[in-house]
Write a protein that holds these residues in place. Structure first.
Motif, PDB file in Angstrom:
ATOM      1  N   HIS A 188       0.823  -1.212   0.000  1.00 51.08           N
ATOM      2  CA  HIS A 188       0.000   0.000   0.000  1.00 51.08           C
ATOM      3  C   HIS A 188       0.856   1.261   0.000  1.00 51.08           C
ATOM      4  N   ILE A 189       2.007   1.207   0.630  1.00 48.13           N
ATOM      5  CA  ILE A 189       2.928   2.349   0.603  1.00 48.13           C
ATOM      6  C   ILE A 189       3.390   2.605  -0.829  1.00 48.13           C
ATOM      7  N   ALA A 190       3.761   1.550  -1.545  1.00 50.67           N
ATOM      8  CA  ALA A 190       4.197   1.700  -2.936  1.00 50.67           C
ATOM      9  C   ALA A 190       3.075   2.282  -3.791  1.00 50.67           C
ATOM     10  N   ARG A 191       1.857   1.816  -3.595  1.00 49.00           N
ATOM     11  CA  ARG A 191       0.721   2.343  -4.363  1.00 49.00           C
ATOM     12  C   ARG A 191       0.471   3.815  -4.024  1.00 49.00           C
ATOM     13  N   PHE A 192       0.557   4.157  -2.746  1.00 52.46           N
ATOM     14  CA  PHE A 192       0.391   5.554  -2.337  1.00 52.46           C
ATOM     15  C   PHE A 192       1.413   6.439  -3.048  1.00 52.46           C
ATOM     16  N   ILE A 193       2.677   6.049  -2.995  1.00 48.46           N
ATOM     17  CA  ILE A 193       3.734   6.843  -3.637  1.00 48.46           C
ATOM     18  C   ILE A 193       3.477   6.931  -5.136  1.00 48.46           C
ATOM     19  N   PHE A 194       3.135   5.818  -5.757  1.00 51.02           N
ATOM     20  CA  PHE A 194       2.871   5.799  -7.199  1.00 51.02           C
ATOM     21  C   PHE A 194       1.753   6.775  -7.561  1.00 51.02           C
ATOM     22  N   ASP A 195       0.639   6.684  -6.871  1.00 48.75           N
ATOM     23  CA  ASP A 195      -0.513   7.538  -7.190  1.00 48.75           C
ATOM     24  C   ASP A 195      -0.197   9.015  -6.979  1.00 48.75           C
ATOM     25  N   GLU A 196       0.487   9.320  -5.883  1.00 48.86           N
ATOM     26  CA  GLU A 196       0.808  10.718  -5.576  1.00 48.86           C
ATOM     27  C   GLU A 196       1.816  11.295  -6.577  1.00 48.86           C
ATOM     28  N   VAL A 197       2.849  10.542  -6.897  1.00 49.06           N
ATOM     29  CA  VAL A 197       3.856  11.026  -7.856  1.00 49.06           C
ATOM     30  C   VAL A 197       3.236  11.144  -9.243  1.00 49.06           C
ATOM     31  N   SER A 198       2.426  10.169  -9.632  1.00 49.19           N
ATOM     32  CA  SER A 198       1.768  10.219 -10.944  1.00 49.19           C
ATOM     33  C   SER A 198       0.959  11.496 -11.124  1.00 49.19           C
ATOM     34  N   ALA A 199       0.263  11.887 -10.074  1.00 48.94           N
ATOM     35  CA  ALA A 199      -0.570  13.090 -10.142  1.00 48.94           C
ATOM     36  C   ALA A 199       0.269  14.354 -10.328  1.00 48.94           C
ATOM     37  N   LEU A 200       1.527  14.308  -9.895  1.00 51.67           N
ATOM     38  CA  LEU A 200       2.393  15.486  -9.983  1.00 51.67           C
ATOM     39  C   LEU A 200       3.243  15.520 -11.256  1.00 51.67           C
ATOM     40  N   LEU A 201       3.315  14.410 -11.969  1.00 57.04           N
ATOM     41  CA  LEU A 201       4.038  14.372 -13.249  1.00 57.04           C
ATOM     42  C   LEU A 201       3.095  14.875 -14.334  1.00 57.04           C
ATOM     43  N   THR A 202       3.197  16.135 -14.664  1.00 58.09           N
ATOM     44  CA  THR A 202       2.207  16.735 -15.552  1.00 58.09           C
ATOM     45  C   THR A 202       2.644  16.824 -17.011  1.00 58.09           C
ATOM     46  N   ASN A 203       3.907  16.559 -17.314  1.00 61.01           N
ATOM     47  CA  ASN A 203       4.376  16.608 -18.691  1.00 61.01           C
ATOM     48  C   ASN A 203       3.838  15.396 -19.438  1.00 61.01           C
ATOM     49  N   LYS A 204       3.201  15.609 -20.580  1.00 56.91           N
ATOM     50  CA  LYS A 204       2.594  14.502 -21.316  1.00 56.91           C
ATOM     51  C   LYS A 204       3.620  13.506 -21.854  1.00 56.91           C
TER      52      LYS A 204
ATOM     53  N   HIS B  23       5.983  12.251 -20.022  1.00 52.16           N
ATOM     54  CA  HIS B  23       6.453  11.479 -18.871  1.00 52.16           C
ATOM     55  C   HIS B  23       5.303  10.698 -18.257  1.00 52.16           C
ATOM     56  N   SER B  24       5.619   9.529 -17.768  1.00 46.94           N
ATOM     57  CA  SER B  24       4.660   8.781 -16.951  1.00 46.94           C
ATOM     58  C   SER B  24       5.452   8.029 -15.902  1.00 46.94           C
ATOM     59  N   LEU B  25       4.782   7.672 -14.841  1.00 48.18           N
ATOM     60  CA  LEU B  25       5.444   6.899 -13.807  1.00 48.18           C
ATOM     61  C   LEU B  25       5.434   5.443 -14.228  1.00 48.18           C
ATOM     62  N   ARG B  26       6.576   4.808 -14.155  1.00 49.10           N
ATOM     63  CA  ARG B  26       6.727   3.416 -14.580  1.00 49.10           C
ATOM     64  C   ARG B  26       6.574   2.462 -13.398  1.00 49.10           C
ATOM     65  N   THR B  27       7.406   2.661 -12.346  1.00 49.24           N
ATOM     66  CA  THR B  27       7.376   1.775 -11.189  1.00 49.24           C
ATOM     67  C   THR B  27       7.747   2.521  -9.918  1.00 49.24           C
ATOM     68  N   VAL B  28       7.318   1.956  -8.811  1.00 43.57           N
ATOM     69  CA  VAL B  28       7.793   2.355  -7.489  1.00 43.57           C
ATOM     70  C   VAL B  28       8.212   1.073  -6.777  1.00 43.57           C
ATOM     71  N   THR B  29       9.457   1.037  -6.328  1.00 42.24           N
ATOM     72  CA  THR B  29       9.979  -0.098  -5.574  1.00 42.24           C
ATOM     73  C   THR B  29      10.160   0.345  -4.133  1.00 42.24           C
TER      74      THR B  29
END
Length: 131
Positions: free
Chosen positions: A85-101, A103-109
Motif C-alpha cells: 500500500h505504501i508503494a501504491r500511495f507513492i505511485f498515485d501521488e507522484v503520478s498526479a504530480l508528473l504533468t508533462n505529457k 512522462h509517466s510513472l513506470r514503477t515504485v519499488t
C-alpha cells in the motif's frame, strides 16, 4: 523510450492490523524507495526528465510519510500501511504530480530491509505504457 530513476528513503512507524504475528505491534522501518519514470522523447537539452525535477516531485510525496506513524495518515485509515500500500500511495501521488505529457510513472519499488521489498507497476490497463 527512456526510464529515469531516483533512489530515496524515509523512516516511519506502522503496525499491521489483524496480522498474525509480531508486525501487529507498533514498529518502524527505514524504507528505501526507487521511483522510475518513463519518457518518450528528450527535451531540447537532450534529457528525458531532469533528475532535479523528479527528485523534487518525489520529495514532496516522501515528506508526507517521513517520520510519521503511517497508521495515522488519512490514506491508511482503512487499509494497512503494508509495503504494497505504501508503494501504491507513492505511485498515485507522484503520478498526479508528473504533468508533462511525455512522462509517466513506470514503477515504485519499496524495500523494508536491504534484502526484501516489492515493485508496484501501477494500473496495468494501459500495459505499462504511457497514458
Amino acid at each position: 523510450m527512456f526510464d529515469i530513476f531516483i533512489d530515496t528513503h524515509f523512516a516511519g512507524a506502522h503496525h499491521l492490523r489483524d496480522y498474525p504475528g509480531d508486525c501487529e505491534k507498533p514498529h518502524g522501518h527505514n524504507w528505501k524507495v526507487k521511483v522510475t519514470a518513463r519518457a518518450t522523447e528528450l527535451d531540447r537539452c537532450g534529457m528525458a526528465i531532469d533528475f532535479k525535477v523528479l527528485k523534487k516531485i518525489v520529495k514532496e510525496v516522501i515528506d508526507k510519510l517521513d517520520h510519521n506513524d503511517l497508521n495515522t495518515l488519512p490514506y491508511f485509515q482503512d487499509k494497512n500501511p503494508s509495503s504494497e500500500h505504501i508503494a501504491r500511495f507513492i505511485f498515485d501521488e507522484v503520478s498526479a504530480l508528473l504533468t508533462n505529457k511525455n512522462h509517466s510513472l513506470r514503477t515504485v519499488t519499496v524495500l523494508e530491509t536491504d534484502t526484501q521489498g516489492l515493485t508496484y507497476y501501477g494500473n496495468q490497463d494501459h500495459g505499462g505504457e504511457l497514458r
